[in-house]
Write a protein that holds these residues in place. Structure first.
Motif, PDB file in Angstrom:
ATOM      1  N   ARG A 170       0.828  -1.206   0.000  1.00 35.05           N
ATOM      2  CA  ARG A 170       0.000   0.000   0.000  1.00 35.05           C
ATOM      3  C   ARG A 170       0.865   1.260   0.000  1.00 35.05           C
ATOM      4  NH1 ARG A 170      -3.315  -3.117   3.547  1.00 35.05           N
ATOM      5  NH2 ARG A 170      -2.347  -2.135   5.368  1.00 35.05           N
ATOM      6  N   LYS A 171       1.934   1.249   0.800  1.00 39.73           N
ATOM      7  CA  LYS A 171       2.828   2.401   0.815  1.00 39.73           C
ATOM      8  C   LYS A 171       3.547   2.566  -0.517  1.00 39.73           C
ATOM      9  CE  LYS A 171       3.698   2.987   5.729  1.00 39.73           C
ATOM     10  NZ  LYS A 171       4.716   3.303   6.754  1.00 39.73           N
ATOM     11  N   LEU A 172       3.913   1.457  -1.123  1.00 43.00           N
ATOM     12  CA  LEU A 172       4.586   1.510  -2.419  1.00 43.00           C
ATOM     13  C   LEU A 172       3.639   2.038  -3.490  1.00 43.00           C
ATOM     14  CD1 LEU A 172       7.329   0.929  -3.633  1.00 43.00           C
ATOM     15  CD2 LEU A 172       6.595  -1.425  -4.055  1.00 43.00           C
ATOM     16  N   GLU A 173       2.390   1.620  -3.457  1.00 41.78           N
ATOM     17  CA  GLU A 173       1.399   2.127  -4.408  1.00 41.78           C
ATOM     18  C   GLU A 173       1.174   3.622  -4.229  1.00 41.78           C
ATOM     19  OE1 GLU A 173      -1.382  -1.864  -5.083  1.00 41.78           O
ATOM     20  OE2 GLU A 173      -1.858  -0.423  -3.499  1.00 41.78           O
ATOM     21  N   PHE A 174       1.145   4.070  -2.967  1.00 40.50           N
ATOM     22  CA  PHE A 174       1.006   5.503  -2.714  1.00 40.50           C
ATOM     23  C   PHE A 174       2.221   6.261  -3.230  1.00 40.50           C
ATOM     24  CE2 PHE A 174       1.853   9.205  -0.014  1.00 40.50           C
ATOM     25  CZ  PHE A 174       0.698   9.932  -0.213  1.00 40.50           C
ATOM     26  N   HIS A 175       3.406   5.668  -3.036  1.00 37.63           N
ATOM     27  CA  HIS A 175       4.644   6.272  -3.527  1.00 37.63           C
ATOM     28  C   HIS A 175       4.582   6.458  -5.043  1.00 37.63           C
ATOM     29  CE1 HIS A 175       9.345   6.172  -3.257  1.00 37.63           C
ATOM     30  NE2 HIS A 175       8.887   7.288  -3.737  1.00 37.63           N
ATOM     31  N   ILE A 176       4.140   5.431  -5.753  1.00 32.88           N
ATOM     32  CA  ILE A 176       4.049   5.505  -7.208  1.00 32.88           C
ATOM     33  C   ILE A 176       3.029   6.552  -7.635  1.00 32.88           C
ATOM     34  CG2 ILE A 176       3.396   4.214  -9.282  1.00 32.88           C
ATOM     35  CD1 ILE A 176       4.501   1.696  -7.914  1.00 32.88           C
ATOM     36  N   SER A 177       1.882   6.576  -6.969  1.00 32.13           N
ATOM     37  CA  SER A 177       0.851   7.552  -7.330  1.00 32.13           C
ATOM     38  C   SER A 177       1.320   8.984  -7.088  1.00 32.13           C
ATOM     39  CB  SER A 177      -0.439   7.272  -6.548  1.00 32.13           C
ATOM     40  OG  SER A 177      -0.245   7.495  -5.159  1.00 32.13           O
ATOM     41  N   LYS A 178       2.108   9.192  -6.026  1.00 32.81           N
ATOM     42  CA  LYS A 178       2.624  10.528  -5.741  1.00 32.81           C
ATOM     43  C   LYS A 178       3.608  10.971  -6.819  1.00 32.81           C
ATOM     44  CE  LYS A 178       2.985  14.178  -3.171  1.00 32.81           C
ATOM     45  NZ  LYS A 178       1.846  15.102  -3.022  1.00 32.81           N
ATOM     46  N   VAL A 179       4.458  10.053  -7.248  1.00 30.52           N
ATOM     47  CA  VAL A 179       5.406  10.374  -8.318  1.00 30.52           C
ATOM     48  C   VAL A 179       4.655  10.712  -9.605  1.00 30.52           C
ATOM     49  CG1 VAL A 179       7.195   9.393  -9.801  1.00 30.52           C
ATOM     50  CG2 VAL A 179       7.296   9.028  -7.343  1.00 30.52           C
ATOM     51  N   GLU A 180       3.636   9.934  -9.933  1.00 28.28           N
ATOM     52  CA  GLU A 180       2.845  10.193 -11.139  1.00 28.28           C
ATOM     53  C   GLU A 180       2.126  11.541 -11.043  1.00 28.28           C
ATOM     54  OE1 GLU A 180       0.383   6.752 -11.197  1.00 28.28           O
ATOM     55  OE2 GLU A 180       1.738   5.619 -12.525  1.00 28.28           O
ATOM     56  N   GLU A 181       1.614  11.855  -9.869  1.00 25.52           N
ATOM     57  CA  GLU A 181       0.927  13.135  -9.673  1.00 25.52           C
ATOM     58  C   GLU A 181       1.877  14.313  -9.881  1.00 25.52           C
ATOM     59  OE1 GLU A 181      -1.228  15.687  -6.063  1.00 25.52           O
ATOM     60  OE2 GLU A 181      -0.588  13.608  -5.745  1.00 25.52           O
ATOM     61  N   LEU A 182       3.078  14.198  -9.324  1.00 22.01           N
ATOM     62  CA  LEU A 182       4.063  15.267  -9.485  1.00 22.01           C
ATOM     63  C   LEU A 182       4.450  15.447 -10.952  1.00 22.01           C
ATOM     64  CD1 LEU A 182       6.400  14.580  -6.417  1.00 22.01           C
ATOM     65  CD2 LEU A 182       4.976  16.606  -6.771  1.00 22.01           C
ATOM     66  N   TYR A 183       4.659  14.335 -11.649  1.00 27.24           N
ATOM     67  CA  TYR A 183       5.082  14.445 -13.040  1.00 27.24           C
ATOM     68  C   TYR A 183       3.954  14.993 -13.919  1.00 27.24           C
ATOM     69  CZ  TYR A 183       7.129  13.388 -17.549  1.00 27.24           C
ATOM     70  OH  TYR A 183       7.628  13.498 -18.821  1.00 27.24           O
ATOM     71  N   GLU A 184       2.718  14.624 -13.620  1.00 29.07           N
ATOM     72  CA  GLU A 184       1.584  15.161 -14.374  1.00 29.07           C
ATOM     73  C   GLU A 184       1.501  16.684 -14.199  1.00 29.07           C
ATOM     74  OE1 GLU A 184      -3.285  14.659 -14.726  1.00 29.07           O
ATOM     75  OE2 GLU A 184      -2.148  13.473 -13.273  1.00 29.07           O
ATOM     76  N   ALA A 185       1.661  17.153 -12.957  1.00 32.51           N
ATOM     77  CA  ALA A 185       1.656  18.596 -12.706  1.00 32.51           C
ATOM     78  C   ALA A 185       2.830  19.272 -13.412  1.00 32.51           C
ATOM     79  CB  ALA A 185       1.717  18.863 -11.194  1.00 32.51           C
ATOM     80  N   TYR A 186       3.965  18.594 -13.448  1.00 30.86           N
ATOM     81  CA  TYR A 186       5.154  19.137 -14.123  1.00 30.86           C
ATOM     82  C   TYR A 186       4.888  19.295 -15.622  1.00 30.86           C
ATOM     83  CZ  TYR A 186      10.090  19.595 -15.430  1.00 30.86           C
ATOM     84  OH  TYR A 186      11.277  20.043 -15.934  1.00 30.86           O
ATOM     85  N   CYS A 187       4.255  18.311 -16.237  1.00 33.19           N
ATOM     86  CA  CYS A 187       3.962  18.379 -17.671  1.00 33.19           C
ATOM     87  C   CYS A 187       2.998  19.516 -17.985  1.00 33.19           C
ATOM     88  CB  CYS A 187       3.392  17.043 -18.148  1.00 33.19           C
ATOM     89  SG  CYS A 187       4.576  15.686 -18.155  1.00 33.19           S
ATOM     90  N   ILE A 188       2.030  19.727 -17.108  1.00 30.83           N
ATOM     91  CA  ILE A 188       1.077  20.828 -17.317  1.00 30.83           C
ATOM     92  C   ILE A 188       1.803  22.164 -17.300  1.00 30.83           C
ATOM     93  CG2 ILE A 188      -0.873  22.063 -16.278  1.00 30.83           C
ATOM     94  CD1 ILE A 188      -1.919  19.339 -15.321  1.00 30.83           C
ATOM     95  N   GLN A 189       2.657  22.371 -16.299  1.00 28.58           N
ATOM     96  CA  GLN A 189       3.407  23.623 -16.224  1.00 28.58           C
ATOM     97  C   GLN A 189       4.370  23.773 -17.401  1.00 28.58           C
ATOM     98  OE1 GLN A 189       2.752  26.053 -14.020  1.00 28.58           O
ATOM     99  NE2 GLN A 189       1.099  24.723 -13.346  1.00 28.58           N
ATOM    100  N   CYS A 190       4.905  22.666 -17.869  1.00 31.03           N
ATOM    101  CA  CYS A 190       5.816  22.705 -19.010  1.00 31.03           C
ATOM    102  C   CYS A 190       5.083  23.162 -20.273  1.00 31.03           C
ATOM    103  CB  CYS A 190       6.445  21.326 -19.217  1.00 31.03           C
ATOM    104  SG  CYS A 190       7.671  21.267 -20.540  1.00 31.03           S
TER     105      CYS A 190
END
Length: 330
Positions: free
Chosen positions: A127-147
């Motif tokens: 569960r913690k690993l899944e949350f870790h992956i989702s957090k990374v994906e969320e950050l990268y999605e926000a990064y792409c939007i700003q880019c």
């Protein structure tokens, strides 16, 4: 395994092209388009820390210079490595679950509860690993939007600069420049937040490989650098061809913009002779198992450096990264 090496650093550059169909905007249109690029602050929607908390934003580092292509490569490598860990622990959970079912009918009660405890521990880790992956994906999605917003602001700013100068166009240029700077700032903050999820690299010195180039009594100095992190160690070739080094292990915190730089020098009395300097991309290090890395220090490969690299995900559950022991049924 193969590692991407470069003996000469190179820089990438790019330009912004203007559409040939661009003929200018009216005052109302220009203001609407300028406002459409205004972003909702990433830091107001995400719990990002001060720039002092991230190595890429600290004094002396490259500031306000996001690198989308490098971030994309690191993100894909990181996500692949995290998914490898998730698959491995899911396989382990399936195995433990099958053992758990088999022991319900015929086993000691203590063994049954111990197995149940292990299952719950692995489930929490997953569960913690899944949350870790989702957090990374969320950050990268926000990064792409700003880019994308930043690229749009840059293209419009370039287009307006080629148009006849009017009061409206000058106001639009000021607004577009402000939006460009804000998007750039947010991208750098997201890069810093993403670095927190990169974990650690544990490097272990395994020695030099040089065949006839290494002779008993030779002394070498190896200098490994990743950004501002440094590791200097000295070694000597013994009479039985074994090697002794004053240090064996070092932990490096990876970042998005820096590569490993390895420098080897030979110590000859008071003089030092440069053997070679190479840079090593760390993208291939995001994997579940320890890797034996052999780096060519010279272009002809006459002297090589052998290291072992272990990636620690850094989510606070190191004990569970190893396979959990399962007692035998008596």
């Amino acid at each position: 395994m193969s590692v991407k090496l470069t003996f000469v650093s190179s820089g990438d550059g790019g330009g912004i092209s203007r559409s040939c169909s661009f003929t200018g905007f009216s005052t109302v249109q220009s203001r609407k388009l300028a406002k459409s690029l205004g972003r909702s602050s990433v830091r107001s929607r995400m719990s990002l820390k001060s720039p002092k908390a991230y190595s890429s934003l600290q004094k002396g580092a490259v500031i306000w210079d996001p690198k989308p292509l490098q971030v994309k490569k690191i993100f894909e490598a990181l996500k692949k490595g995290l998914n490898e860990y998730l698959e491995a622990h899911q396989t382990e959970l399936d195995y433990l679950s099958d053992r758990h079912k088999d022991t319900k009918r015929n086993s000691r009660l203590a063994f049954y509860y111990d197995l149940d405890k292990q299952i719950r521990s692995v489930e929490r880790y997953i569960r913690k690993l899944e949350f870790h992956i989702s957090k990374v994906e969320e950050l990268y999605e926000a990064y792409c939007i700003q880019c994308r917003l930043r690229d749009g602001a840059a293209n419009m700013k370039h287009a307006f600069s080629l148009s006849p100068s009017t009061k409206a166009s000058r106001e639009s240029l000021v607004e577009l420049y402000k939006n460009f700077q804000e998007c750039t700032e947010d991208m750098c903050f997201i890069e810093g937040a993403l670095e927190v999820h990169l974990g650690e690299f544990h490097l272990k010195m395994k020695g030099l490989v040089g065949f006839a180039r290494l002779c008993p009594g030779d002394q070498y100095e190896v200098f490994v650098r990743l950004g501002r992190q440094k590791w200097k160690l000295k070694g000597k070739i013994e009479t039985d061809d074994s090697q002794t080094w004053d240090e064996e292990e070092k932990i490096f915190i990876p970042n998005l913009h820096e590569q490993f730089e390895i420098k080897v020098t030979e110590l000859r009395g008071l003089a030092t002779v440069l053997v070679g300097v190479v840079t090593c991309d760390s993208i291939n290090f995001f994997t579940t198992k320890p890797q034996a890395i052999i780096v060519d220090i010279t272009e002809l490969g006459t002297i090589k450096l052998q290291l072992e690299v272990l990636w620690n995900r850094g989510i606070g559950l190191d004990d569970l990264s190893r396979s959990l022991p399962v007692p035998d049924v008596l």
